[in-house]
Write a protein that holds these residues in place. Structure first.
Motif: not given
Length: 240
Positions: A1-9, A12-29
């Motif tokens: 969990m590389r981003l455990a307890k962090k809050v991220a904004l 452009g998160g609905a598709r493409g690079i943004g969507l991939a990052t949203v999923k990864l950040f959520a997976k990492e906590g």
């Protein structure tokens, strides 16, 4: 969990690079607040909160940021990722309207994002800001005048913010993708895509996830000694 307890904004998160990052950040906590103008009806990811945000509207930025602060108390990570190409025309041929649209989204959008979030990061003495530039924020390209101008501006705006707020414990870095398989690239003339791929040493399109992992590194404490830097992920495009 590389981003455990962090809050991220993330914009452009609905598709493409943004969507991939949203999923990864959520997976990492992380608790992820994803911002875009349009979401697919079935958009739903555990640990992710949606916000409708027009990055060219500072009042909209203020409302969204205040909502996040009210809900989670802070913003640890800002990923200014929203962007557009819109016009492939050079300076002589691009319309004034298209010029201003591209600059508003690609350059003014990250400026507004930083301006809205920085006071809260300064108040707690920490934060990581990542601004999406491009290989064409580093290297030149024919045509695409507004896009290249805006992405070069993002590169130097990131350095300015890094030096201005380093004493506040805030890190600011830019990320520079090469040509990536996203809806924006899928929609462009295939001849343009093929031409860029042909001069990319790896001879392929990048994957959104490959950029997302770069953003994860910059967002995490693993990059704690990095600020004002450029993370280039381009298949070797800018190496020559």
């Amino acid at each position: 969990m590389r981003l455990a307890k962090k809050v991220a904004l993330i914009t452009g998160g609905a598709r493409g690079i943004g969507l991939a990052t949203v999923k990864l950040f959520a997976k990492e906590g992380a608790t992820v607040h994803v911002c875009d103008l349009n979401f697919d009806e079935d958009f739903a990811i555990d640990g992710v909160v949606r916000h409708r945000l027009d990055v060219t509207d500072f009042a909209n930025w203020q409302t969204v940021v205040q909502d996040i602060i009210h809900q989670d108390g802070r913003i640890d990570i800002l990923f200014n990722n929203a962007g557009t190409v819109l016009s492939y025309a050079g300076i002589a041929d691009i319309s004034i309207e298209d010029w201003h649209k591209v600059i508003a989204i690609n350059q003014t959008g990250p400026f507004y994002g930083m301006k809205a979030v920085l006071p809260y990061m300064r108040a707690v003495g920490r934060g990581s800001i990542i601004n999406t530039s491009s290989i064409w924020g580093i290297a030149g390209a024919a045509g695409v005048a507004a896009y290249t101008a805006s992405k070069a501006a993002v590169r130097h705006m990131s350095k300015n913010a890094a030096l201005t707020y380093v004493a506040d414990g805030i890190r600011v870095n830019s990320i520079h993708p090469g040509i990536i398989q996203t809806p924006m690239i899928d929609a462009q003339d295939p001849q343009i895509t093929d031409a860029v791929v042909s001069i990319t040493p790896m001879k392929r399109l990048g994957r959104p996830e490959e950029i997302a992992y770069g953003a994860l590194f910059l967002a995490s404490d693993e990059s704690s000694y990095m600020t004002g830097a450029e993370l280039v992920i381009d298949g070797g495009y800018t190496a020559p």
